[in-house]
Design an enzyme around this catalytic site. Structure first.
Site, PDB file in Angstrom:
ATOM      1  CD  GLN A   6     -33.122  37.433   0.157  1.00  0.00           C
ATOM      2  OE1 GLN A   6     -32.125  37.357   0.864  1.00  0.00           O
ATOM      3  NE2 GLN A   6     -33.306  36.644  -0.887  1.00  0.00           N
ATOM      4  CG  HIS A  23     -33.838  17.544   8.366  1.00  0.00           C
ATOM      5  ND1 HIS A  23     -34.877  18.310   7.890  1.00  0.00           N
ATOM      6  CD2 HIS A  23     -34.384  16.720   9.295  1.00  0.00           C
ATOM      7  CE1 HIS A  23     -36.001  17.961   8.487  1.00  0.00           C
ATOM      8  NE2 HIS A  23     -35.725  16.999   9.347  1.00  0.00           N
ATOM      9  CD  GLU A  79     -34.133  20.319  16.284  1.00  0.00           C
ATOM     10  OE1 GLU A  79     -34.962  20.983  15.628  1.00  0.00           O
ATOM     11  OE2 GLU A  79     -33.127  19.787  15.764  1.00  0.00           O
ATOM     12  CG  HIS A  80     -35.810  16.259  17.259  1.00  0.00           C
ATOM     13  ND1 HIS A  80     -34.956  16.887  16.367  1.00  0.00           N
ATOM     14  CD2 HIS A  80     -37.051  16.735  16.990  1.00  0.00           C
ATOM     15  CE1 HIS A  80     -35.658  17.705  15.593  1.00  0.00           C
ATOM     16  NE2 HIS A  80     -36.927  17.636  15.946  1.00  0.00           N
ATOM     17  CG  HIS A 126     -37.744  55.996  42.247  1.00  0.00           C
ATOM     18  ND1 HIS A 126     -36.853  56.757  41.540  1.00  0.00           N
ATOM     19  CD2 HIS A 126     -37.962  54.879  41.500  1.00  0.00           C
ATOM     20  CE1 HIS A 126     -36.540  56.133  40.413  1.00  0.00           C
ATOM     21  NE2 HIS A 126     -37.202  54.988  40.361  1.00  0.00           N
TER      22      HIS A 126
END
Length: 445
Positions: free
Chosen positions: A198, A274, A340-341, A433
């Site tokens: 949301q 995490h 990512e790392h 063109h």
């Protein structure tokens, strides 16, 4: 008592897999965003049609609380900063200063190229006008994500930005006070108490707040979130720009026998903390190190706060140890994995790191753990996941800039190239063109 942790092993020794085979063989997590699109689409459509009212209804359903207004009152931002733990404030100030120093050097300058006498092309770098910066809730509190999103936007010169973060029942429908304090510390004046799909929808479509105030839509949304946030980003892409479809976090560590297994284990745990879907991958040419890391993981998990979550992540299919013949093969593996790392804990770590071609961020040597980059290195921690580092970069000042080419030709410069324009237009069967050029000179004859 924690049972022994033994990371699943992929043994590539004596093998020469292709890049395609490596991508299949390596541990990899991820989520199926398509699987939740049918759940997220009605949320996005309801917010599109009914604005803040619908967003708050979904907040009540998913977050268990309904704030009085979407926009957090300025007094609450000030109060959050006033009540912030001095040690946390000092740490945030250091993080902000270092992140600003790094990102200030990323700002591009306009360049003008004289193609021919009288004909120039200038590339102007123009900041996005208004951006929405998403800061997740969930398992942890992320004031660092406020820093990582806001600083590059400010460095780019974005004039209007809003931070959106889920309302918290225990804080009376406001986002976590540490998030509010970080926003205030950075000079952010607009914070919305809305999260999840949301939030992405409301940022995209805008609307009116419960008190009648305007909730202006944004042009770009950045910041990580869960699978529902990612699905909403996918549905709103095109209406707004998005930074990336972030998946669960991941760490890969390329290490040899010189690495300290205690350090390696601690760093694998730090990412596993995490999320149960987080990926922790060790790539090494030393079976002895792999064994020692397993032992260190088991020992350290006896004192880890979130041991159950960490254990689930380490035992998941997305985590494991990859055994290789040597560091050269290890580099092939980590480049195919595109973490990512990526930590480099080897002899001559700087030289090895220089050979990496695919990673969101690279952490070199024993004294550059990923957690340093999460907070105080000065680098950005909003990074590509799920192998996207092969083609995408992490969040930076460039994310918030648009390159606009400005073409400025004199009559003589156009006339000099007119024949070539006409020839190419005819070759593409687009004669109008060419006529657009001819008309400028036929009118003068």
């Amino acid at each position: 008592m924690t049972s022994r942790i033994e990371l699943a092993r992929v043994d590539l020794r004596g093998r020469t897999p292709t890049t395609a085979q490596l991508r299949t063989a390596l541990p990899r997590g991820g989520v199926d965003v398509d699987s939740v699109l049918h759940q997220v689409r009605p949320v996005v459509e309801a917010v599109r049609d009914r604005g803040a009212t619908a967003a708050l209804e979904f907040g009540a359903k998913f977050d268990g609380v309904t704030p009085e207004t979407v926009r957090v009152p300025a007094a609450e931002l000030a109060a959050a900063l006033d009540g912030l733990d001095p040690a946390v404030r000092a740490a945030l100030e250091v993080a902000i200063a270092r992140t600003r120093a790094v990102h200030a050097d990323q700002r591009r300058t306009d360049t003008t190229t004289e193609v021919v006498p009288g004909g120039t092309v200038t590339e102007r770098w123009v900041p996005v006008e208004r951006v929405g910066l998403y800061v997740p809730g969930g398992n942890a509190v992320y004031p660092s994500s406020v820093v990582m999103n806001v600083v590059p936007a400010q460095a780019a010169g974005v004039e209007s930005l809003v931070v959106a973060s889920p309302p918290q029942e225990q804080f009376g429908g406001l986002p976590h006070p540490t998030v509010l304090a970080a926003a205030r510390l950075l000079g952010v004046e607009e914070v919305w108490a809305v999260g999840g799909a949301q939030a992405v929808a409301l940022l995209s479509y805008g609307g009116s707040d419960t008190d009648g105030a305007d909730l202006a839509p944004v042009d770009l949304i950045t910041g990580p979130g869960n699978i529902y946030v990612t699905a909403a980003k996918r549905l709103c892409r095109g209406l707004v720009g998005i930074d990336a479809e972030a998946g669960p976090t991941e760490i890969a560590i390329l290490a040899d026998a010189t690495a300290d297994p205690v350090h390696v284990a601690a760093d694998l745990i730090s990412q596993a903390e995490h999320d149960v879907l987080a990926a922790s991958v060790l790539v090494t040419d030393s079976p002895a190190l792999a064994d020692a890391v397993d032992a260190a993981l088991t020992t350290q998990l006896t004192v880890v706060k979130h041991a159950e979550r960490v254990t689930a992540a380490l035992r998941g299919a997305q985590s494991g140890t990859v055994l290789v013949d040597d560091i050269d093969q290890g580099l092939r593996v980590v480049n195919a994995y595109a973490a990512e790392h990526l930590e480099i804990q080897t002899a001559q770590a700087t030289a090895v790191a220089a050979r990496v071609r695919s990673a969101g961020a690279i952490f070199v040597g024993p004294y550059a753990p990923v957690s340093l980059g999460d907070y105080c290195a000065g680098s950005n921690h909003v990074l590509p996941t799920a192998g996207c580092a092969r083609h995408s970069s992490g969040l930076s000042v460039q994310t918030f800039l648009r390159g606009i080419h400005v073409v400025d030709y004199t009559e003589a410069a156009l006339k000099d190239v007119a024949g070539h324009v006409v020839a190419l237009a005819d070759a593409e069967d687009l004669p109008a063109h060419g006529q657009a050029v001819r008309a400028r000179f036929e009118a003068l004859s």
